[in-house]
Motif scaffolding. Structure first.
Motif, PDB file in Angstrom:
ATOM      1  N   VAL A 154       0.833  -1.206   0.000  1.00  0.00           N
ATOM      2  CA  VAL A 154       0.000   0.000   0.000  1.00  0.00           C
ATOM      3  C   VAL A 154       0.865   1.253   0.000  1.00  0.00           C
ATOM      4  CG1 VAL A 154      -1.737   1.302   1.283  1.00  0.00           C
ATOM      5  CG2 VAL A 154      -1.897  -1.192   1.143  1.00  0.00           C
ATOM      6  N   ILE A 155       1.922   1.258   0.783  1.00  0.00           N
ATOM      7  CA  ILE A 155       2.802   2.419   0.853  1.00  0.00           C
ATOM      8  C   ILE A 155       3.454   2.675  -0.502  1.00  0.00           C
ATOM      9  CG2 ILE A 155       4.973   3.264   1.857  1.00  0.00           C
ATOM     10  CD1 ILE A 155       4.055   1.767   4.459  1.00  0.00           C
ATOM     11  N   ALA A 156       3.833   1.606  -1.203  1.00  0.00           N
ATOM     12  CA  ALA A 156       4.489   1.759  -2.500  1.00  0.00           C
ATOM     13  C   ALA A 156       3.538   2.288  -3.566  1.00  0.00           C
ATOM     14  CB  ALA A 156       5.077   0.419  -2.945  1.00  0.00           C
ATOM     15  N   ARG A 157       2.274   1.852  -3.540  1.00  0.00           N
ATOM     16  CA  ARG A 157       1.333   2.213  -4.597  1.00  0.00           C
ATOM     17  C   ARG A 157       0.477   3.425  -4.266  1.00  0.00           C
ATOM     18  NH1 ARG A 157       0.940  -1.973  -8.331  1.00  0.00           N
ATOM     19  NH2 ARG A 157      -0.060  -0.379  -9.628  1.00  0.00           N
ATOM     20  N   ALA A 158       0.310   3.744  -2.986  1.00  0.00           N
ATOM     21  CA  ALA A 158      -0.415   4.939  -2.526  1.00  0.00           C
ATOM     22  C   ALA A 158      -1.770   5.132  -3.217  1.00  0.00           C
ATOM     23  CB  ALA A 158       0.454   6.181  -2.704  1.00  0.00           C
ATOM     24  N   PRO A 159      -2.718   4.214  -3.023  1.00  0.00           N
ATOM     25  CA  PRO A 159      -4.051   4.397  -3.597  1.00  0.00           C
ATOM     26  C   PRO A 159      -4.831   5.447  -2.812  1.00  0.00           C
ATOM     27  CG  PRO A 159      -4.058   2.515  -2.152  1.00  0.00           C
ATOM     28  CD  PRO A 159      -2.628   3.000  -2.194  1.00  0.00           C
ATOM     29  N   GLU A 160      -6.005   5.793  -3.310  1.00  0.00           N
ATOM     30  CA  GLU A 160      -6.883   6.685  -2.542  1.00  0.00           C
ATOM     31  C   GLU A 160      -7.447   5.943  -1.332  1.00  0.00           C
ATOM     32  OE1 GLU A 160      -9.031   9.724  -5.547  1.00  0.00           O
ATOM     33  OE2 GLU A 160      -9.536   7.615  -5.887  1.00  0.00           O
TER      34      GLU A 160
END
Length: 234
Positions: A43-49
């Protein structure tokens, strides 16, 4: 406008089914599955909404550690926990860790979608009946007088419990590191995690909260029974 989201769960079939259903409803799913240990990194790498984060055991110690880390490193990401029906205090623990919502595993896709949209808008995303149950139990401390201390203990890992005990004894970062046989930078990180999980801004506040709730006594009992590592003075 569709939500840019991630579905993260160690049950691949569940994650992929949810991802497919949400894609059909116009949302942009950037990832579908990952083991629990790697959820926060992904999640930290891809940073979705929004991140829909699955958990099979919301009452287990450390269950919401990924939420804490995600909110620390990517505070703009809204996290909605997906899990079984928890105790009301399980819902409270999820929100205390930084989650924006809690959705049951058996919720219809329309309910999941509503939760994602509310979380993206900065609103609390939890079914009214679950929220009512949480309020009913949390506002009745007389029934379970030690619940607050127990809840906080469940949020902390054994090592973080030891760090909290040392903080309340007035040890600085150098002494904590020496006593636990870890690097000062690691000790500092543990202290920061403890403060974040307890929702306080300083070591003094953490010590005061621990004393007020009886957490110190609970921590001592847990450590004495082997649930946390024993302390060794430098």
């Amino acid at each position: 406008m569709g939500v840019r989201l991630m579905v993260v769960d160690d049950h691949r079939l569940l994650a992929e089914a949810l991802a497919s259903a949400l894609k059909l409803r116009g949302h942009r799913v950037v990832a579908a599955a990952a083991p629990a240990a790697g959820a926060a990194d992904l999640v930290i790498a891809r940073a979705p909404e929004v991140c829909l984060l699955g958990t099979a055991a919301p009452a287990a110690p450390g269950a919401f550690d990924p939420v804490v880390r995600i909110k620390r490193e990517r505070p703009q990401v809204a996290v909605v926990v997906l899990g079984p029906v928890p105790s009301p205090r399980g819902i409270a623990a999820a929100f205390a860790a930084g989650a924006s919502g809690y959705v049951r595993h058996d919720e219809r896709i329309e309910g999941v979608e509503r939760a994602l949209l509310k979380a993206r808008a900065g609103e609390a995303a939890v079914a009214p009946q679950l929220l009512q149950g949480a309020f009913g139990e949390l506002l009745n401390p007389a029934a379970q007088p030690d619940d607050e201390a127990q809840r906080m203990l469940q949020m902390l890992t054994p090592r973080e419990v030891e760090v909290l005990v040392r903080v309340t004894d007035g040890e600085d970062t150098r002494l904590i590191a020496a006593g636990m046989g870890i690097a000062p930078s690691t000790a500092r990180t543990h202290v920061q995690r403890v403060l974040m999980k307890l929702g306080v801004g300083s070591r003094l506040e953490a010590a005061a909260l621990a004393a007020r709730t009886g957490l110190l006594e609970r921590a001592g009992s847990a450590r004495g029974s082997g649930q946390a590592p024993s302390r060794e003075r430098p």
